[in-house]
Design a protein around this motif. Structure first.
Motif, mmCIF file in Angstrom:
data_model
loop_
_atom_site.group_PDB
_atom_site.id
_atom_site.type_symbol
_atom_site.label_atom_id
_atom_site.label_comp_id
_atom_site.label_asym_id
_atom_site.label_seq_id
_atom_site.Cartn_x
_atom_site.Cartn_y
_atom_site.Cartn_z
ATOM 1 N N GLY A 1 38.185 40.521 47.029
ATOM 2 C CA GLY A 1 38.247 41.668 48.467
ATOM 3 C C GLY A 1 36.955 41.610 49.098
ATOM 4 O O GLY A 1 36.655 41.667 50.190
ATOM 5 N N ALA A 2 35.615 41.782 48.402
ATOM 6 C CA ALA A 2 34.316 41.695 49.040
ATOM 7 C C ALA A 2 34.083 40.196 49.916
ATOM 8 O O ALA A 2 33.664 40.494 50.636
ATOM 9 C CB ALA A 2 33.230 41.620 47.955
ATOM 10 N N LYS A 3 34.762 39.057 49.532
ATOM 11 C CA LYS A 3 34.389 38.321 50.171
ATOM 12 C C LYS A 3 35.310 38.130 51.314
ATOM 13 O O LYS A 3 34.698 37.622 52.672
ATOM 14 C CB LYS A 3 35.064 36.753 49.171
ATOM 15 N N ASP A 4 36.493 38.794 51.476
ATOM 16 C CA ASP A 4 37.259 38.847 52.801
ATOM 17 C C ASP A 4 36.592 39.798 53.935
ATOM 18 O O ASP A 4 36.390 39.580 54.780
ATOM 19 C CB ASP A 4 38.551 39.539 52.380
ATOM 20 N N VAL A 5 35.873 40.983 53.045
ATOM 21 C CA VAL A 5 34.978 41.873 53.953
ATOM 22 C C VAL A 5 34.094 41.415 54.566
ATOM 23 O O VAL A 5 33.933 41.200 56.017
ATOM 24 C CB VAL A 5 34.805 43.133 53.074
ATOM 25 N N MET A 6 33.129 40.611 53.851
ATOM 26 C CA MET A 6 32.072 40.071 54.572
ATOM 27 C C MET A 6 32.601 38.769 55.322
ATOM 28 O O MET A 6 31.757 38.490 56.401
ATOM 29 C CB MET A 6 31.181 39.176 53.412
ATOM 30 N N ALA A 7 33.675 38.237 55.395
ATOM 31 C CA ALA A 7 34.210 36.951 56.304
ATOM 32 C C ALA A 7 34.627 37.594 57.401
ATOM 33 O O ALA A 7 34.313 36.837 58.693
ATOM 34 C CB ALA A 7 35.091 36.212 55.630
ATOM 35 N N ASN A 8 35.324 38.860 57.453
ATOM 36 C CA ASN A 8 35.820 39.377 58.886
ATOM 37 C C ASN A 8 35.547 41.151 58.932
ATOM 38 O O ASN A 8 36.469 41.754 58.371
ATOM 39 C CB ASN A 8 37.226 39.040 58.940
ATOM 40 N N PRO A 9 34.303 41.550 58.960
ATOM 41 C CA PRO A 9 34.290 42.870 58.833
ATOM 42 C C PRO A 9 35.294 43.701 59.690
ATOM 43 O O PRO A 9 35.715 44.866 59.614
ATOM 44 C CB PRO A 9 32.887 43.040 59.111
#
Length: 345
Positions: free
Chosen positions: A246-254
């Motif tokens: 999930g952290a990867k997704d957050v950083m990819a598209n805040p």
């Protein structure tokens, strides 16, 4: 014939209900305590819930808002929560001040590789370097993490004596904007936006981040109760793997991630919280130190130094034992943790 059909149908329904019950029971319940309200950084925990990453890992995760790192530590220590999110210094202080506590939480993953603490002032005051703080009026609540760690910043930069002004958290940025104090301590991604909300332009704020001036304290970490580490290590590992995804997704598209925060608190300012999240990513999550050490992990020498510094600055009852506050044995693989990228130029 009708009777046989009825019996078969009843049996089939009972079997289906049993299967559904077994499926529900297969999900391990996890209660998670945040350090603060549902603001931008909470997206790191709310996104994997909303996208079903925790559910795919056979976990039923409940995320609750908090009222500070100290509260998160004590609630996990009490057993009310299985896991939580708290400042590592607060965890160290709990350990050192409660050496006989039976259920001291343990840090299992680093999220904020650097402390978000900084000293902020209005540029017209002329504060440009740490040395300029000598003799100035600094404002912060007495329990503020930046204020409590200020002796470490002060020693690292040979700053002379300062005059502390105490206030409630909502007044901190107001008093700086009015000129009642010369500078404040606080978390950069919180106080800067609060100052803007009070009419102060970002370009008029001077920021002295602790991490840029010789203070390499770790910030917020995921903590766990020893009970779950002992009784269900597989669930802990599954949680950290799903969180990392999930952290990867957050950083990819805040911006997209903030929508999951809004689902939990419909009155948030989406634009402001998106900026808060991006600031957190840029300053303490995807920092140069984090990229050097690897997401989630830490440097043992740096941890030991922090333990010594916290013991001194917080005047703890006993010395902090660095080995007792950290357990990296539940981290995902290096391949899974490889989610940080160099910032765009």
């Amino acid at each position: 014939m009708n009777k046989r059909f009825f019996l078969r149908a009843t049996a089939a329904l009972a079997l289906a209900a049993s299967a559904m019950g077994a499926s529900a029971q297969a999900l391990t319940p996890i209660k998670f305590q945040l350090d603060w309200r549902f603001e931008g950084p909470a997206a790191f925990f709310l996104l994997p819930v909303a996208k079903g990453y925790f559910k795919d890992a056979k976990l039923d995760v409940t995320v609750d808002s908090g009222n500070g790192s100290g509260g998160a530590v004590t609630r996990v220590a009490s057993g009310t929560y299985d896991l939580g999110f708290a400042d590592l210094a607060a965890l160290m202080e709990f350990h050192a001040n409660n050496p006989d506590a039976p259920n001291k939480p343990v840090a299992i993953m680093v999220v904020y590789n650097n402390t978000p603490a900084s000293v902020m002032s209005i540029k017209k005051t002329g504060i440009k370097t740490p040395a300029d703080l000598a003799g100035k009026k600094l404002g912060a609540p007495v329990f503020d993490a930046g204020r409590r760690a200020f002796p470490i910043f002060q020693k690292a930069n040979s700053v002379g004596a300062v005059n502390w002004i105490s206030m409630d958290p909502p007044l901190r940025e107001t008093m700086l904007a009015r000129g009642d104090v010369d500078a404040i301590t606080g978390f950069t991604f919180t106080s800067l936006l609060n100052l803007e909300a009070r009419g102060v332009k970002a370009e008029d704020v001077a920021i002295l981040p602790y991490s840029d001036f010789g203070v390499k304290l770790y910030g917020n970490v995921i903590i766990a109760t020893p009970k779950i580490l002992r009784e269900n290590p597989a669930a802990v590992k599954a949680f950290l793997s799903a969180f990392t995804k999930g952290a990867k997704d957050v950083m990819a598209n805040p911006a997209a991630a903030i929508e999951f925060v809004k689902q939990r608190d419909g009155i948030i300012n989406v634009e402001l919280e998106t900026r808060r999240l991006q600031l957190a990513i840029d300053t303490v999550i995807n920092s140069a130190d984090a990229r050097a050490e690897g997401f989630g992990a830490l440097n043992q020498g740096r941890l030991s130094l922090m333990a010594s510094q916290v013991s001194d600055a917080f005047a703890t009852k006993t010395r902090v034992n660095a080995d007792a506050v950290w357990n990296g044995g539940f981290l995902p693989t290096k391949a899974e943790l490889n989610i940080l990228t160099a910032p765009k130029k």
